[in-house]
Design a protein around this motif. Structure first.
Motif, mmCIF file in Angstrom:
data_model
loop_
_atom_site.group_PDB
_atom_site.id
_atom_site.type_symbol
_atom_site.label_atom_id
_atom_site.label_comp_id
_atom_site.label_asym_id
_atom_site.label_seq_id
_atom_site.Cartn_x
_atom_site.Cartn_y
_atom_site.Cartn_z
ATOM 1 N N LEU A 232 0.833 -1.213 0.000
ATOM 2 C CA LEU A 232 0.000 0.000 0.000
ATOM 3 C C LEU A 232 0.860 1.252 0.000
ATOM 4 O O LEU A 232 0.593 2.208 -0.737
ATOM 5 N N ARG A 376 -6.988 -1.395 2.096
ATOM 6 C CA ARG A 376 -6.927 -0.049 2.690
ATOM 7 C C ARG A 376 -7.642 0.035 4.044
ATOM 8 O O ARG A 376 -7.359 0.933 4.832
ATOM 9 N N THR A 444 -7.936 -3.581 -3.114
ATOM 10 C CA THR A 444 -8.479 -2.547 -2.228
ATOM 11 C C THR A 444 -9.986 -2.662 -2.069
ATOM 12 O O THR A 444 -10.564 -1.988 -1.211
#
Length: 470
Positions: A232, A376, A444
């Motif tokens: 990420l 996320r 995500t």
């Protein structure tokens, strides 16, 4: 030829033959296991103390029946802080990374438990004794609110894709190691005369948790960050507002996670605390109930990883559903058998309930829960689902159960009905849960019904999971 469940394009770019990856995987497993051991040692030791002796120590002014209710209420109040801690540390875990949040939670949880062993009793300082007990229980719950979610997330993100269920379940051996240690210690201390036990001996199991804290912190200092969180950061996709993202995109999966946890979490605390207390009122000795929990923990150390391995082969949902069916089948005959007050009956019921009902669900859940959420917002997603369910199921179960027993003169059937309801909710939830086996954890987007098994929900994301760390 690959299995239809585990065949996927998401082969790890680095495998277990990579020395660096293998070392990082071992560290992650050890760090997660020790943290799980400390959390469940803390909770098991508190739950057993609340069920067996805290009523006399901290609520001496109450009638006998209400002492147990009040004592178990202090056990339940810790669950009120868990969702708050889960949200608070979950946000930090998704913004700053998994490692340092896990350092904070383990320290907060362990110090709170150790301080319980230093508290004065109700006869010494009156009402301030239960007040201080509740404060420490809230602090313990605040730290625990993100500990297990963080450990689960970390291990799932480190594990090899095709064996994620098995590897993600390994740290949960720590759960049963902690429970085994707590129940074994408590079985020993309850052999002492009641005056010795209530005078000072009850403090020893709580003070001993300081040793586990030191070991856990030392191990986690050496831990490296999760590979998917590093991914990420490299892609500059770290969420600025994980909680807002969760409320916008993940409400359905949070509710699914809560439903899945009703039987697993509620059943766990019912059989570890309420069943022990009920068995004592039915005529079983205090030490025997603790011994039954210890036996269940030994078997659970085998059942959980085997269930995780089975979920890699057969899918998360069939395995999870099987565990719920065990509790559905056990509820009525099991609580009737407990009401007979026999040592062998108590052992059989608690062992089946924990070692097979709860543990089969837990073994599948270790990978399933992190797989439900996108990269996320995974930490806060898992924490929210786990900890809000912990309030509804785990926190209420012993208190509501104790109230039912008091209101019905220790009748067994209301608790059997309660177990049926919890198991029924979980069983039904499995039919609206997406199958997530071998899902790409760099995605995500959350998992959704209709996603290809082991496939990607977002074609734009790379179809791989980085298994090593830079």
């Amino acid at each position: 030829m690959t299995s239809p469940l585990t065949g996927s394009a998401q082969a790890d770019p680095r495998g277990s033959d990579d020395p660096e990856y293998a070392e990082n995987l071992r560290r992650a497993t050890l760090a997660s296991s020790v943290g799980s051991a400390l959390e469940y040692y803390d909770f098991a030791i508190y739950g057993l103390a609340a069920a067996l002796i805290f009523g006399n120590l901290f609520f001496p002014a109450l009638p006998d029946g209400l002492r147990l209710v009040a004592s178990l209420a202090t056990f339940g109040v810790g669950f009120l802080a868990r969702p708050v801690g889960g949200l608070f540390f979950g946000v930090l875990g998704d913004r700053l990374g998994r490692k340092w949040v896990l350092m904070i939670t383990i320290a907060l949880m362990g110090v709170s438990t150790t301080m319980v062993g230093l508290l004065p009793t109700g006869e010494q300082i009156g009402v301030w004794a239960p007040v201080l007990l509740v404060i420490l229980r809230l602090a313990q719950g605040f730290g625990a609110g993100a500990e297990q979610a963080g450990s689960t997330t970390l291990m799932a993100e480190y594990a090899p894709v095709q064996r994620r269920g098995f590897f993600a379940a390994l740290p949960f051996i720590g759960i049963f190691s902690g429970t085994l240690l707590a129940s074994g210690v408590f079985a020993l201390v309850t052999l002492a005369p009641d005056d010795v036990l209530e005078a000072w001996l009850w403090r020893v199991p709580f003070l001993a948790s300081a040793i586990l804290i030191a070991v856990a912190v030392w191990i986690r200092v050496k831990l490296r960050e999760s590979p998917t969180f590093i991914h990420l950061e490299e892609q500059e996709q770290v969420a600025e507002h994980p909680l807002r993202d969760l409320m916008t995109h993940s409400r359905r999966n949070v509710l699914i996670g809560i439903g899945l946890r009703m039987a697993e979490n509620g059943g766990s605390y019912i059989f570890q605390t309420l069943a022990v207390s009920f068995a004592v009122t039915a005529g079983v000795t205090k030490s025997w109930g603790s011994l039954a929990v210890a036996i269940s923990s030994v078997i659970g150390m085998i059942t959980v990883p085997l269930a995780g391995k089975a979920s890699d082969k057969y899918g998360r949902l069939p395995v999870y559903r099987a565990g719920a069916v065990v509790l559905l089948a056990l509820a009525v005959p099991g609580w009737w058998l407990l009401s007979l007050g026999t040592a062998w009956g108590t052992t059989i019921v608690i062992t089946i309930g924990i070692s097979f009902g709860v543990c089969i669900m837990l073994g599948s859940q270790c990978a399933l829960m992190p797989e439900l959420f996108g990269n996320r917002r995974r930490y806060i997603g898992v924490a929210s689902a786990r900890e809000f369910s912990a309030v509804i199921a785990g926190g209420l179960a012993p208190v509501l159960g104790a109230w039912m027993l008091t209101a019905t003169g220790n009748a067994w059937w209301p608790i059997a009905a309660y177990v049926l309801v919890l198991a029924g909710i979980t069983f039904a939830t499995t039919f609206v849960t997406p199958e997530t086996v071998a899902r790409d954890l760099t995605l995500t987007a959350d998992a959704a019904l209709g996603d290809p098994v082991g496939g990607a929900a977002e074609a734009s994301q790379p179809a791989r999971q980085p298994a090593g760390v830079a």
